[in-house]
Design an enzyme around this catalytic site. Structure first.
Site, PDB file in Angstrom:
ATOM      1  N   LYS A 135       0.820  -1.213   0.000  1.00  0.00           N
ATOM      2  CA  LYS A 135       0.000   0.000   0.000  1.00  0.00           C
ATOM      3  C   LYS A 135       0.858   1.269   0.000  1.00  0.00           C
ATOM      4  CE  LYS A 135      -3.882  -1.944   2.569  1.00  0.00           C
ATOM      5  NZ  LYS A 135      -4.809  -2.425   1.572  1.00  0.00           N
TER       6      LYS A 135
ATOM      7  N   GLU B  73      -2.766   7.768   7.179  1.00  0.00           N
ATOM      8  CA  GLU B  73      -3.438   8.660   6.232  1.00  0.00           C
ATOM      9  C   GLU B  73      -4.648   9.302   6.869  1.00  0.00           C
ATOM     10  OE1 GLU B  73      -3.999   5.894   2.956  1.00  0.00           O
ATOM     11  OE2 GLU B  73      -6.019   5.415   3.603  1.00  0.00           O
TER      12      GLU B  73
ATOM     13  N   ARG C 136      -6.379  -8.976  -9.091  1.00  0.00           N
ATOM     14  CA  ARG C 136      -7.013 -10.289  -9.238  1.00  0.00           C
ATOM     15  C   ARG C 136      -8.486 -10.086  -9.552  1.00  0.00           C
ATOM     16  NH1 ARG C 136      -9.981  -9.992  -4.431  1.00  0.00           N
ATOM     17  NH2 ARG C 136      -8.860  -8.948  -2.760  1.00  0.00           N
TER      18      ARG C 136
END
Ligand code: ADP
Ligand code: ADP
Ligand code: MG
Length: 499
Positions: free
Chosen positions: A116, A199, A292
């Protein structure tokens, strides 16, 4: 085109992939653990190979054994489904080194989006809006400084995260220490990697993601959005498309950002770019890309008319994806409910046991993707997802009505399910208004099971007799099979064999 594909997954996803293979005339190989010896996915495949003990790390996550199984069965490709080995770059590389095709993106794309922190940095470079935050922090004082700059509340998140694990909301500075400690612990446990990022926490956020799809010739498009804001523990329960919040302008803008994100990592095959959407400001930020096929892909299939799994296989075999962005359209509305064996009144904890009765809903506009039948066991080894119930209607209202009716028809005895809970969400005015945010479920008063209805008490008292009757009809069928004199008779074969 491939002749034989090994599917390294279980349950509903293995069955979904097998269907696409069968439609394309491709042979299928299933893999199974001790716990799945008699499961449906094992029986529906043309061949099935045992790969180990029930715990996923001893079977479904064992890359070497899976690749050996593919070589032994002379498969030419491996489909990873979702979960397990699907987002594992080393597995994708190992598959290629064994001269097999990995049905998915390149190992490089998986790696670039697998973290991430790094993917956020790459997205900023590509001009895709990301949530304001900081990566690569070490000491607690660094976190404190960063959080102050960003402004509370903030979210502490595992860089290697997935499945909602390793995430903590922090409302003020004095909560930061505990949040970092516990997120680190959880991340190390789940991913063997304790790096964290921080964040801005966006309150009343919606989760809106875009399906992207590319071929190996550089063509990439998006297949519109999915609204996945009904969540518990940061995990989706209800998904739908189109999102009730998006205007055509926003859709075009977010779709373009999703395609840019995918293009930045030379993406091909199916993928999902997840955004967090702030309805107050009408702004969106990149969260992560899942490299995916996704659990909720059926709603996209029903509204675009495309079979995503067939296309995954076709582009992996080198075919071109033939539609331009302008040619792609969406029609109607689709909703998916994840029917889980879990107890909403008890923190959504999984409920295990034997499925004493199990009858799936049917009807026009209803699709069920599942891997269970009556008498199957729901174990603690795997995700307790029983089935995905998907409803398609001309409008959001009709899709909701169909879903409510289908949920009423769905019969599961033997484990606790979230069906009544799903009904309550669908009937809630906030859901009708499209105002359910990602924190909505948790902000509702504690959900409790209703008292057993008169009907369910009658059903319970009849259940014993029904089980006895069905058991004897299974015994009759078994004796028919045994007594069939012709050893080559197709009726002697009780499994999923097809000619
Ligand atoms: P989605 O956005 O598609 O819901 P998730 O990250 O929640 O993605 O994962 C989808 C499913 O994949 C989960 O419900 C679970 O069954 C499976 N899964 C996710 N991570 C793992 C893992 N590490 N090992 C095994 N299965 C996993
Ligand atoms: P995972 O890999 O576990 O799916 P994500 O980064 O996709 O992790 O986040 C999962 C969920 O957590 C989102 O769908 C959303 O509900 C919530 N979430 C993540 N980041 C934020 C944020 N910055 N502000 C508010 N909610 C967030
Ligand atoms: Mg996510």
């Amino acid at each position: 085109m491939f002749k034989k594909i090994l599917i390294t997954n279980r349950g509903e996803i293995a069955i979904r992939v097998m269907r696409a293979c069968k439609e394309l005339g491709i042979q299928t190989v299933a893999v199974y653990s001790d716990a799945d010896k008699n499961s449906q996915h094992t029986q529906l495949a043309d061949e099935a190979i045992h790969i180990g003990a029930p715990a996923a790390k001893n079977s479904y996550l064992n890359a070497d054994v899976v690749i050996q199984a593919a070589l032994a069965s002379q498969a030419d490709a491996i489909h990873p489904g979702y979960g397990f080995l699907s987002e594992n770059a080393s597995f994708a590389l190992a598959v290629a080194s064994a001269n097999l095709t990995f049905i998915g993106p390149s190992a490089d794309s998986i790696r670039a989006m697998g973290d991430k922190a790094e993917s956020k940095i790459a997205m900023k470079r590509a001009g895709v809006p990301t949530v304001p935050g900081a990566e690569g922090l070490e000491s607690e004082s660094d976190f404190k400084k960063a959080a102050k700059e960003i402004g509370y509340p903030v979210l502490v998140k595992a860089a290697a995260g997935g499945g909602g694990k390793g995430m903590r909301v922090v409302n003020q500075a004095d909560e930061l220490h505990e949040a970092i400690e516990s997120a680190r612990r959880e991340a190390l446990n789940a991913f063997g990697d304790d790096r964290l990022l921080v964040e801005k926490y966006i309150p009343n956020a919606h989760h809106i993601e875009f399906q992207v799809f590319g071929d190996q010739h550089g063509h990439i498009v998006h297949l519109f959005e999915r609204e996945c804001s009904t969540q518990r523990r940061y995990q989706k329960i209800i998904e739908e498309t189109p999102s009730p919040l998006l205007t055509p302008e926003l859709r075009a803008k977010m779709g373009e950002a999703a395609v840019n994100a995918a293009r930045a990592v030379n993406y091909y095959n199916a993928g999902t770019v997840e955004f967090i959407f702030d309805p107050a400001l009408s702004s969106f930020f990149f969260l992560e890309m899942n490299t995916r096929l996704q659990v909720e892909h059926p709603v996209t299939e029903l509204t675009t008319g495309l079979d995503l799994v067939q296309w995954q296989i076709r582009v992996a075999a080198g075919e071109r994806f033939p539609y331009s962005q302008e040619q792609l359209t969406q029609r109607g509305h689709a909703i998916e409910c994840r029917v889980y064996a879990e107890d909403p009144a008890n923190g959504f904890l999984p409920s295990t046991g034997k499925l004493l009765q199990y009858i799936e809903s049917r009807g026009p506009g209803i699709r069920v993707d599942s891997g269970f039948r009556a008498d199957d066991e729901v174990t603690h080894f795997y995700d307790p997802l029983l089935a995905k119930l998907i409803a398609f209607g001309e409008s959001r209202e009709t899709a909701i009505q169909k879903m409510q009716s289908a949920l009423r028809d769905f019969v599961v005895h033997g484990v606790t399910t979230n069906i009544d809970f799903l009904q309550d969400v669908l009937a809630h005015p906030d859901f009708s208004a499209g105002e359910v945010s990602t924190k909505w479920v948790e902000s509702q008063p504690r959900w409790s099971q209703p008292n057993p209805s008169f009907e369910s008490l009658i059903a319970a008292s009849l259940a014993d007799q029904a089980i006895v009757n069905r058991q004897s009809s299974i015994e009759n069928r078994k004796s028919e099979i045994v007594n069939e004199p012709d050893p080559y008779s197709p009726w002697k074969n009780p499994n999923g064999f097809r000619n």
